[in-house]
Motif scaffolding. Sequence first.
Motif, PDB file in Angstrom:
ATOM      1  N   LYS A   1      -0.514  17.587   7.908  1.00  0.00           N
ATOM      2  CA  LYS A   1      -1.083  18.905   7.808  1.00  0.00           C
ATOM      3  C   LYS A   1      -2.163  19.325   6.897  1.00  0.00           C
ATOM      4  N   PHE A   2      -3.311  18.668   7.292  1.00  0.00           N
ATOM      5  CA  PHE A   2      -4.488  19.042   6.924  1.00  0.00           C
ATOM      6  C   PHE A   2      -5.625  18.731   7.935  1.00  0.00           C
ATOM      7  N   ASN A   3      -6.681  19.575   7.675  1.00  0.00           N
ATOM      8  CA  ASN A   3      -7.949  19.329   8.421  1.00  0.00           C
ATOM      9  C   ASN A   3      -8.975  19.022   7.622  1.00  0.00           C
ATOM     10  N   LEU A   4     -10.110  18.347   7.950  1.00  0.00           N
ATOM     11  CA  LEU A   4     -11.292  18.119   7.376  1.00  0.00           C
ATOM     12  C   LEU A   4     -12.439  18.612   8.130  1.00  0.00           C
ATOM     13  N   TYR A   5     -13.431  19.203   7.337  1.00  0.00           N
ATOM     14  CA  TYR A   5     -14.665  19.965   8.087  1.00  0.00           C
ATOM     15  C   TYR A   5     -16.072  19.437   7.048  1.00  0.00           C
ATOM     16  N   PHE A   6     -16.992  18.781   7.879  1.00  0.00           N
ATOM     17  CA  PHE A   6     -18.109  18.204   6.988  1.00  0.00           C
ATOM     18  C   PHE A   6     -19.178  19.006   7.722  1.00  0.00           C
ATOM     19  N   LEU A   7     -20.033  19.671   6.836  1.00  0.00           N
ATOM     20  CA  LEU A   7     -21.000  20.620   7.040  1.00  0.00           C
ATOM     21  C   LEU A   7     -22.160  19.951   6.262  1.00  0.00           C
ATOM     22  N   GLY A   8     -23.259  20.263   6.897  1.00  0.00           N
ATOM     23  CA  GLY A   8     -24.694  19.871   6.133  1.00  0.00           C
ATOM     24  C   GLY A   8     -25.926  20.476   6.719  1.00  0.00           C
ATOM     25  N   TYR A   9     -26.993  20.114   6.270  1.00  0.00           N
ATOM     26  CA  TYR A   9     -28.112  20.526   6.903  1.00  0.00           C
ATOM     27  C   TYR A   9     -28.830  19.201   7.307  1.00  0.00           C
ATOM     28  N   PRO A  10     -29.108  19.128   8.532  1.00  0.00           N
ATOM     29  CA  PRO A  10     -29.654  18.108   9.494  1.00  0.00           C
ATOM     30  C   PRO A  10     -31.054  17.520   9.153  1.00  0.00           C
ATOM     31  N   GLY A  11     -31.880  18.714   8.778  1.00  0.00           N
ATOM     32  CA  GLY A  11     -33.266  18.479   8.185  1.00  0.00           C
ATOM     33  C   GLY A  11     -33.656  17.019   8.118  1.00  0.00           C
ATOM     34  N   SER A  12     -33.683  16.465   6.958  1.00  0.00           N
ATOM     35  CA  SER A  12     -34.053  15.215   6.568  1.00  0.00           C
ATOM     36  C   SER A  12     -33.104  14.208   6.640  1.00  0.00           C
ATOM     37  N   ASN A  13     -31.760  14.326   7.306  1.00  0.00           N
ATOM     38  CA  ASN A  13     -30.867  13.371   7.626  1.00  0.00           C
ATOM     39  C   ASN A  13     -31.115  12.574   8.703  1.00  0.00           C
ATOM     40  N   PRO A  14     -30.590  11.328   9.143  1.00  0.00           N
ATOM     41  CA  PRO A  14     -30.821  10.579  10.038  1.00  0.00           C
ATOM     42  C   PRO A  14     -30.014  11.311  10.956  1.00  0.00           C
ATOM     43  N   PRO A  15     -30.332  11.101  12.621  1.00  0.00           N
ATOM     44  CA  PRO A  15     -29.791  11.435  13.811  1.00  0.00           C
ATOM     45  C   PRO A  15     -28.161  11.324  13.623  1.00  0.00           C
ATOM     46  N   VAL A  16     -27.426  12.255  14.059  1.00  0.00           N
ATOM     47  CA  VAL A  16     -25.952  11.898  14.117  1.00  0.00           C
ATOM     48  C   VAL A  16     -25.754  10.589  15.087  1.00  0.00           C
ATOM     49  N   LYS A  17     -24.813   9.803  14.643  1.00  0.00           N
ATOM     50  CA  LYS A  17     -24.484   8.615  15.603  1.00  0.00           C
ATOM     51  C   LYS A  17     -22.839   8.701  16.143  1.00  0.00           C
ATOM     52  N   LYS A  18     -23.258   9.472  17.335  1.00  0.00           N
ATOM     53  CA  LYS A  18     -22.101   9.793  18.086  1.00  0.00           C
ATOM     54  C   LYS A  18     -20.993   8.934  18.541  1.00  0.00           C
ATOM     55  N   ASP A  19     -21.436   7.536  18.801  1.00  0.00           N
ATOM     56  CA  ASP A  19     -20.406   6.608  19.264  1.00  0.00           C
ATOM     57  C   ASP A  19     -20.128   5.763  18.164  1.00  0.00           C
ATOM     58  N   ALA A  20     -20.382   6.420  16.735  1.00  0.00           N
ATOM     59  CA  ALA A  20     -19.861   5.615  15.749  1.00  0.00           C
ATOM     60  C   ALA A  20     -18.523   6.328  15.194  1.00  0.00           C
ATOM     61  N   SER A  21     -17.695   5.536  14.329  1.00  0.00           N
ATOM     62  CA  SER A  21     -16.379   5.953  13.892  1.00  0.00           C
ATOM     63  C   SER A  21     -16.747   6.973  13.066  1.00  0.00           C
ATOM     64  N   ASN A  22     -17.719   6.934  12.301  1.00  0.00           N
ATOM     65  CA  ASN A  22     -18.217   8.086  11.240  1.00  0.00           C
ATOM     66  C   ASN A  22     -19.638   8.536  11.424  1.00  0.00           C
ATOM     67  N   PRO A  23     -19.930   9.440  12.361  1.00  0.00           N
ATOM     68  CA  PRO A  23     -21.249   9.687  12.967  1.00  0.00           C
ATOM     69  C   PRO A  23     -22.380  10.182  11.922  1.00  0.00           C
ATOM     70  N   VAL A  24     -21.879  10.461  10.932  1.00  0.00           N
ATOM     71  CA  VAL A  24     -22.726  11.113   9.673  1.00  0.00           C
ATOM     72  C   VAL A  24     -22.530  10.090   8.346  1.00  0.00           C
ATOM     73  N   ALA A  25     -21.960   8.881   8.228  1.00  0.00           N
ATOM     74  CA  ALA A  25     -21.915   8.046   7.126  1.00  0.00           C
ATOM     75  C   ALA A  25     -23.103   7.643   6.493  1.00  0.00           C
ATOM     76  N   GLU A  26     -24.440   7.934   7.257  1.00  0.00           N
ATOM     77  CA  GLU A  26     -25.530   7.436   6.653  1.00  0.00           C
ATOM     78  C   GLU A  26     -26.042   8.855   6.194  1.00  0.00           C
ATOM     79  N   TRP A  27     -25.492   9.908   6.248  1.00  0.00           N
ATOM     80  CA  TRP A  27     -26.038  11.005   5.832  1.00  0.00           C
ATOM     81  C   TRP A  27     -25.799  11.138   4.168  1.00  0.00           C
ATOM     82  N   GLU A  28     -26.815  12.109   3.445  1.00  0.00           N
ATOM     83  CA  GLU A  28     -26.496  12.618   2.069  1.00  0.00           C
ATOM     84  C   GLU A  28     -26.317  13.991   2.033  1.00  0.00           C
TER      85      GLU A  28
END
Length: 321
Positions: free
Chosen positions: A204-231
Amino acid sequence: MATDTSTYKLNHTMIRVKDPKKSLEFYGFLGLSQINKLDFEEAKFSLYFLAYNGPNSLSGERHWTDRNGVLELTHNYGTENDPNYTVANGNTEPHRGFGHIAISVDNIELACKRLEDAGFPFQKKLTEGRMRHIAFVKDPDGYWVELIRRTDESVAAGVTSTDPKSYRLNHTMLRVKDAEVSLRFYQETMGMELVKESQNESAKFNLYFLGYPGSNPPVKKDASNPVAEWEGLLELTWNYGTEKQEGRVYHDGNSEPQGFGHICISVDDLDAACARFESLNVTWKKRLTDGRMKNVAFILDPDGYWIEVIQNETLKSRSKW
């Protein structure tokens, strides 16, 4: 004057610490470097800014205001010698609110072993509980630091060592009362993008991840965590049903007992950004024109968490810090 939210960065997360020497040692062990320090002798506090720095980091050698994923440690003089001083880590009732910061690592098994061997306490070890892909280590003040994988297991299988300098300060987690209201605020007002979400209906909980794509790497859509490389991600945790509760649900970290202080957004043009926020009828904690510090502003989000707004000094010079 105009402001472009696509240039914004989720610059830093501030937490109060009892003893900066112990905190700097812990976060240094996790690969973070001190990239700036501000001393306010009259007010009797110092600010330490830590980040992943250098050739293996995401931000390289950028100015501290021109980064995602900085950690600010606030030390009020004398707390290190006060046996009664403790912080609220945000995870104990009735003062839950801020949850944790999260660091993505190259090899989570070896990263956890290294921390265990050094004697740092864990809230949850990798081998405990149902979720065997994450761990939580505790810093000297009891704040939770989540450890997650930067790469999928198949890719990481060939990694036989762990390099803390390659880690990422991936996200900051805040609990929110009403997911719909908070998502609207962070997307429409703060200009963030929703880049990942997950639902856990059994818990009974949801998680939402938000950020600014700007200087972050591209989203890895096929990865289990597509934004694990982000800061510099913001994780909003919504527990089902809290939106129906009366009044304030979560502790903001700035009313007693204190702990977490704020998240901070760096912007392209501070005056223009604040004019835009004014036009959107935000709730101000401190306008630019209030008080003695004319180079910072603070907005309150729907749950009362503080959001500092500062100038990105690389895009436009304003302050000498």
